[in-house]
Design a protein around this motif. Sequence first.
Motif, PDB file in Angstrom:
ATOM      1  N   GLU A 105       0.664  -7.301   7.847  1.00  0.00           N
ATOM      2  CA  GLU A 105       1.794  -7.696   8.689  1.00  0.00           C
ATOM      3  C   GLU A 105       1.319  -8.572   9.848  1.00  0.00           C
ATOM      4  O   GLU A 105       1.912  -9.620  10.147  1.00  0.00           O
ATOM      5  CB  GLU A 105       2.484  -6.446   9.236  1.00  0.00           C
ATOM      6  N   ALA A 106       0.234  -8.171  10.511  1.00  0.00           N
ATOM      7  CA  ALA A 106      -0.281  -8.939  11.644  1.00  0.00           C
ATOM      8  C   ALA A 106      -0.797 -10.299  11.191  1.00  0.00           C
ATOM      9  O   ALA A 106      -0.577 -11.322  11.868  1.00  0.00           O
ATOM     10  CB  ALA A 106      -1.392  -8.150  12.333  1.00  0.00           C
ATOM     11  N   THR A 128       5.594  -3.885   1.858  1.00  0.00           N
ATOM     12  CA  THR A 128       5.327  -4.807   2.967  1.00  0.00           C
ATOM     13  C   THR A 128       5.081  -6.214   2.440  1.00  0.00           C
ATOM     14  O   THR A 128       5.628  -7.197   2.969  1.00  0.00           O
ATOM     15  CB  THR A 128       4.109  -4.332   3.781  1.00  0.00           C
ATOM     16  N   GLU A 188       3.294   1.751   0.669  1.00  0.00           N
ATOM     17  CA  GLU A 188       3.368   0.917   1.870  1.00  0.00           C
ATOM     18  C   GLU A 188       2.995  -0.543   1.625  1.00  0.00           C
ATOM     19  O   GLU A 188       3.701  -1.452   2.068  1.00  0.00           O
ATOM     20  CB  GLU A 188       2.474   1.501   2.966  1.00  0.00           C
ATOM     21  N   THR A 220      -4.698  -3.041   4.910  1.00  0.00           N
ATOM     22  CA  THR A 220      -3.579  -2.112   5.061  1.00  0.00           C
ATOM     23  C   THR A 220      -2.295  -2.901   5.288  1.00  0.00           C
ATOM     24  O   THR A 220      -2.315  -4.101   5.600  1.00  0.00           O
ATOM     25  CB  THR A 220      -3.798  -1.180   6.252  1.00  0.00           C
ATOM     26  N   SER A 221      -1.182  -2.222   5.168  1.00  0.00           N
ATOM     27  CA  SER A 221       0.103  -2.892   5.387  1.00  0.00           C
ATOM     28  C   SER A 221       0.212  -3.416   6.817  1.00  0.00           C
ATOM     29  O   SER A 221       0.728  -4.517   7.038  1.00  0.00           O
ATOM     30  CB  SER A 221       1.256  -1.940   5.075  1.00  0.00           C
ATOM     31  N   ALA A 222      -0.304  -2.669   7.796  1.00  0.00           N
ATOM     32  CA  ALA A 222      -0.245  -3.123   9.189  1.00  0.00           C
ATOM     33  C   ALA A 222      -1.118  -4.362   9.397  1.00  0.00           C
ATOM     34  O   ALA A 222      -0.738  -5.296  10.116  1.00  0.00           O
ATOM     35  CB  ALA A 222      -0.690  -2.000  10.128  1.00  0.00           C
ATOM     36  N   GLN A 223      -2.284  -4.384   8.781  1.00  0.00           N
ATOM     37  CA  GLN A 223      -3.166  -5.543   8.895  1.00  0.00           C
ATOM     38  C   GLN A 223      -2.532  -6.770   8.238  1.00  0.00           C
ATOM     39  O   GLN A 223      -2.611  -7.890   8.772  1.00  0.00           O
ATOM     40  CB  GLN A 223      -4.516  -5.224   8.254  1.00  0.00           C
TER      41      GLN A 223
END
Length: 344
Positions: free
Chosen positions: A160-161, A194, A190, A155-158
């Motif tokens: 990013e991290a 990202t 997304e 995912t985009s959040a993963q």
Amino acid sequence: MEYRKLGMSGLTISAITYGTWLTTQDVAEVAHECVAAALDEGITTFDTADVYGNPDFGAGEKVLGAALSGVRRESVEIFTKVCLPTGPGPNDRGLSRKHIAESCNASLRNLGTDYIDLYQAHRYDEGTPLEETMTAFADLVRQGKVLYLGVSEWTSAQIEAAAALAAELKVPLISNQPQYSMLWRVIEKEVVPTCARLGLGQIVFSPVAQGTLTGKYLPGRQPPAESRAKDSRGSLFVGRYLGAPVLAAVQRLRPIADELGLSLSQLAIAWVLQNPGVSSAIIGASRPAQVRENAAAVGRTLDADVLARIDAAFMDDVHGDLVERSPTKVATPFDVMPAWKAEE
């Protein structure tokens, strides 16, 4: 062939990547012929994974390594992946330090090479701290076993991290490998923005939707006997697209392709490659002619009118938009489309 930078890195790859997902030892001869055809077409980038060849884990890597034997190593880019189960043990899967180290060593042996150009996390591992995963990857980079790092279906959040940790560890995280096609556009809202902001390029798989966008599956007819829909593994992926509304929409693309002098598969690949976030599209092949056909899609530009007509083809009077666009989930091989898309 066209060559592009992978994300914001200095690594140059071919716009078409040859993939070995369904490659096993029993089709090694054909795979060797397909790799030779890929090299003849100027394809320099080859993608595989430790799990390919299941249940003969590592078969895809071994066949690819043998097919590239004798080719100057510096002239090709070899990508592989780690995460999915490759054995019965509890540590034969995931992104723990143990499995990453052991899987990388096995991949190097299978491929017959001293280093992997791009080592990718095949999926996200919820059971392992991301810090452990990224540190293990960083160690492989520092050992010279891996040159660049990537992820697949995160995912985009993963992403990013992971990018934040990669920057802290000073290692190159440069790519994402998602599913992407005219029919599956989940990454557009997304993930692609990202990755663009973070400097990651997309190496997309299934640009012809597991063969659906070639037009060989017809509404109301049984799939061809030798098609992926009849394969025990391939059917898990392509089954979501075999509903009559989707197959009818694909046939509406045929006049567009004919006007451009393209096959349906070439139209689908050209569409994917036109996305500015895409560095390369992965193609598979069961015969050399498919490699040559798909490679011919490179460099074909689709104007705004053509793109609008493609979008219109996927609008159905009864079901609406047939394209999967949901930004709330990551595309995985086992996602199930809405019931009407799976109907015969």
